[in-house]
Design an enzyme around this catalytic site. Structure first.
Site, mmCIF file in Angstrom:
data_model
loop_
_atom_site.group_PDB
_atom_site.id
_atom_site.type_symbol
_atom_site.label_atom_id
_atom_site.label_comp_id
_atom_site.label_asym_id
_atom_site.label_seq_id
_atom_site.Cartn_x
_atom_site.Cartn_y
_atom_site.Cartn_z
ATOM 1 N N HIS A 4 -9.885 1.920 -0.384
ATOM 2 C CA HIS A 4 -8.439 1.749 -0.368
ATOM 3 C C HIS A 4 -8.002 1.003 -1.629
ATOM 4 O O HIS A 4 -8.255 -0.186 -1.771
ATOM 5 C CB HIS A 4 -8.048 0.962 0.890
ATOM 6 C CG HIS A 4 -6.565 0.894 1.136
ATOM 7 N ND1 HIS A 4 -5.630 1.474 0.303
ATOM 8 C CD2 HIS A 4 -5.856 0.320 2.150
ATOM 9 C CE1 HIS A 4 -4.420 1.243 0.781
ATOM 10 N NE2 HIS A 4 -4.522 0.553 1.896
ATOM 11 N N CYS A 14 0.807 -1.222 0.000
ATOM 12 C CA CYS A 14 0.000 0.000 0.000
ATOM 13 C C CYS A 14 0.837 1.267 0.000
ATOM 14 O O CYS A 14 0.291 2.366 0.043
ATOM 15 C CB CYS A 14 -0.957 -0.027 1.174
ATOM 16 S SG CYS A 14 -1.980 -1.508 1.087
ATOM 17 N N LYS A 62 -9.746 8.060 1.854
ATOM 18 C CA LYS A 62 -10.223 6.681 1.729
ATOM 19 C C LYS A 62 -11.664 6.544 2.209
ATOM 20 O O LYS A 62 -12.336 5.567 1.877
ATOM 21 C CB LYS A 62 -9.299 5.722 2.488
ATOM 22 C CG LYS A 62 -7.921 5.589 1.833
ATOM 23 C CD LYS A 62 -7.056 4.552 2.519
ATOM 24 C CE LYS A 62 -5.709 4.363 1.827
ATOM 25 N NZ LYS A 62 -4.711 5.379 2.213
ATOM 26 N N PHE A 113 1.958 -3.404 4.052
ATOM 27 C CA PHE A 113 2.316 -4.720 4.573
ATOM 28 C C PHE A 113 3.746 -5.036 4.142
ATOM 29 O O PHE A 113 4.202 -4.600 3.082
ATOM 30 C CB PHE A 113 1.379 -5.802 4.025
ATOM 31 C CG PHE A 113 0.007 -5.821 4.667
ATOM 32 C CD1 PHE A 113 -0.344 -4.919 5.660
ATOM 33 C CD2 PHE A 113 -0.936 -6.763 4.277
ATOM 34 C CE1 PHE A 113 -1.599 -4.954 6.255
ATOM 35 C CE2 PHE A 113 -2.197 -6.812 4.854
ATOM 36 C CZ PHE A 113 -2.541 -5.899 5.843
ATOM 37 N N GLU A 115 -1.295 5.733 13.419
ATOM 38 C CA GLU A 115 -0.982 6.933 12.645
ATOM 39 C C GLU A 115 -1.246 8.194 13.467
ATOM 40 O O GLU A 115 -0.454 9.135 13.470
ATOM 41 C CB GLU A 115 -1.786 6.945 11.334
ATOM 42 C CG GLU A 115 -1.314 8.039 10.377
ATOM 43 C CD GLU A 115 -1.940 7.925 8.979
ATOM 44 O OE1 GLU A 115 -2.955 7.213 8.829
ATOM 45 O OE2 GLU A 115 -1.391 8.566 8.056
ATOM 46 N N HIS A 165 -2.738 8.199 5.627
ATOM 47 C CA HIS A 165 -2.924 6.839 5.112
ATOM 48 C C HIS A 165 -4.346 6.412 5.504
ATOM 49 O O HIS A 165 -5.063 5.846 4.687
ATOM 50 C CB HIS A 165 -1.852 5.927 5.701
ATOM 51 C CG HIS A 165 -1.845 4.551 5.122
ATOM 52 N ND1 HIS A 165 -1.761 4.312 3.768
ATOM 53 C CD2 HIS A 165 -1.915 3.329 5.709
ATOM 54 C CE1 HIS A 165 -1.772 3.006 3.554
ATOM 55 N NE2 HIS A 165 -1.872 2.382 4.711
#
Lengths: 85, 419
Positions: free
Chosen positions: B346, B165, B341, B404, B320, B309
């Site tokens: 996403h 991502c 998002k 990830f 975050e 994010h």
């Protein structure tokens, strides 16, 4: 299926697989690479589709010698499945 | 002082529309691109709410080209966004552009897995073990920069970041690094994603990263509310497809060609957690935010907007928020933060590229896109720009992405002429 019908079906399949524009003319004399811009990968894809659509088995080693649409049409006609019929 | 790197063009294709204008208009008017999709049926998929690009991607001009034969959607989406960014840049106007020195840095988390999924069915039908000859070319991630190079006649260095991502953000950082090192004069950078396959949807849902079907969830009545970053009842992200690209070049090249930069890429930073296969590492995220500020030469107080994010997962939004508190200190309470998002879902590798493109619009139009569907969480007490767009003065923005595999990326963009 007549030879003529088979040609028009093969032409349609070629157009579909190689994503050719609707205005591209496809005849038995059409050369895959020079006239249609159909490359070696497209030919492999086309032969796979031909086997499914026409219910024939084509030796994939023959793909390298295909120069025109007519050559492929001949391979289809000579396939054991159609000759027995 | 190092030569500044500037943004000359940007483009995006998202669930809110096939162009950057459509996406930006949708974001500012608070629209959502998320809905239920009947083909993501309950027999095969653990979720049918998704953000998809619902316009036909057929282009008669592509007849006979490789792009028309490769069914992987990330290629088509990525090409459309890259073309929009490239045309927007104006680099093609006038003679003398050295096309061998335009880098192509376009990535994707997964590449053409949708093609693989379709091909598995086709293989089961065939008598032989043959696959489509287009499968391998269409699945590889670097086919995206490959196709863009072919269509746009660009021939500089090619890189295809597959950083989950963070792919899009990493692509922009790598493009900037290629320019800074002198290997390229300009870079077309970004990412694309489209992976609506059972492997991916159900894989993320099984990990509880993606919100699955839930009868008692607020998405049951209103699918758009499935994505609700920083909300108390956030329960996972919503999968989307999309693509975006930026054109970067040195300030010198922009001047030479008489082109007006849209923003400066003032700083960037990337690092690796080295910690866990999927969970974020708060300390490394904090370090990445701080490193990007340092690279930009800006104090925390200079950042006027933080584009998050903000995935709408329990863990990300908490980690975050804490990282922002730690890095921005007192300024955190005054710093507007939003996650688009909430509106777009996403789009994995593409998300950070889309977010970067949105940051260029934020600087241009001096308005912040909102975080949709927000319900306050007492633990997350910052300003998430809930509900509707907010006009404000914006000189510098930060955009972060975390993936990830433990990959973090942070970009800082600055308005031109604010020094």
């Amino acid at each position: 299926m007549t030879e003529r019908n088979r040609l028009s079906e093969l032409a349609a399949l070629t157009r579909q697989v190689a994503k050719l524009s609707p205005t591209t003319l496809i005849a038995a004399e059409s050369r895959f690479v020079e006239d249609l811009g159909v490359d070696s990968l497209d030919l492999v894809a086309l032969v796979l589709e031909v086997q499914e659509r026409f219910g024939v088995t084509i030796d994939e080693d023959q793909i390298g010698s295909l120069r025109t649409v007519g050559d492929l049409l001949r391979l289809i006609s000579e396939a054991p499945e159609l000759r027995a019929a | 002082m190092r030569e500044p790197i500037v943004v000359l063009g940007h483009g995006a294709v998202t669930a809110l529309g096939p162009t950057m204008d459509a996406t930006w208009d949708g974001l500012l008017s608070g629209r959502s691109g998320l809905r239920r999709h009947p083909d993501l049926n309950a027999e095969r998929f653990l979720q049918d709410i998704a953000g998809r690009v619902e316009v036909p991607l057929d282009d008669p001009n592509l007849a006979g080209t490789a792009l028309s034969k490769l069914p992987a959607r990330f290629l088509r989406l990525g090409y459309l966004a890259a073309r929009e960014a490239w045309l927007d840049s104006g680099l093609d106007q006038g003679p003398g552009l050295d096309r061998d020195r335009v880098a192509l840095v376009l990535g994707s988390a997964f590449g053409g897995l949708d093609h693989l999924d379709a091909e598995i069915d086709a293989m089961a039908r065939r008598k032989s073990l043959a696959t489509s000859p287009y499968l391998i070319p269409g699945m590889i991630v670097n086919q995206l920069p490959g196709q863009v190079a072919e269509r746009l006649d660009l021939h500089g260095p090619m890189v295809a970041p597959a950083n989950a991502c963070a792919s899009g953000g990493i692509a922009i950082a790598v493009g900037a690094a290629l320019i800074a090192s002198g290997e390229a004069d300009a870079a077309l950078c970004g990412a694309a994603e489209s992976v609506f396959t059972p492997f991916v949807v159900n894989g993320f849902a099984t990990m509880k990263a993606l919100l699955g079907r839930k009868a008692n969830d607020r998405s049951a009545d209103d699918p758009a509310q499935a994505s609700r970053p920083f909300s108390i009842d956030r329960a996972g992200f919503v999968l989307a497809e999309g693509a975006a690209a930026l054109v970067l070049c040195s300030a010198r090249l922009a001047r030479q060609r008489g082109l007006r930069p849209q923003a400066e890429l003032a700083g960037w930073a990337s690092n690796s957690d080295g910690h866990h296969m999927a969970l974020p590492e708060p300390g490394r995220i904090r370090q990445a935010l701080a490193a990007a500020l340092k690279h930009a030469g800006l104090p925390p107080s200079a950042i006027d907007y933080y584009n998050a994010h903000g995935t709408s997962t329990l863990v990300n939004d908490r980690v975050e928020t804490q990282a922002i508190r730690d890095v921005f200190g007192d300024h955190a309470a005054r710093l507007p933060i939003s996650s688009i998002k909430g509106a777009l879902g996403h789009s994995l590798g593409a998300a950070s590229a889309i977010e970067a493109a949105v940051c260029i619009r934020v600087l241009r139009d001096q308005i912040l896109p909102p975080t949709l569907h927000h319900r306050p969480d007492p633990e997350l007490d910052l300003d998430y720009v809930p509900g509707s767009a907010r006009p404000t003065r914006v000189r510098a923005v930060m955009s972060a992405s975390f993936g990830f595999g433990g990959t973090n990326n942070v970009l800082v963009f600055r308005r031109i002429g604010d020094d």
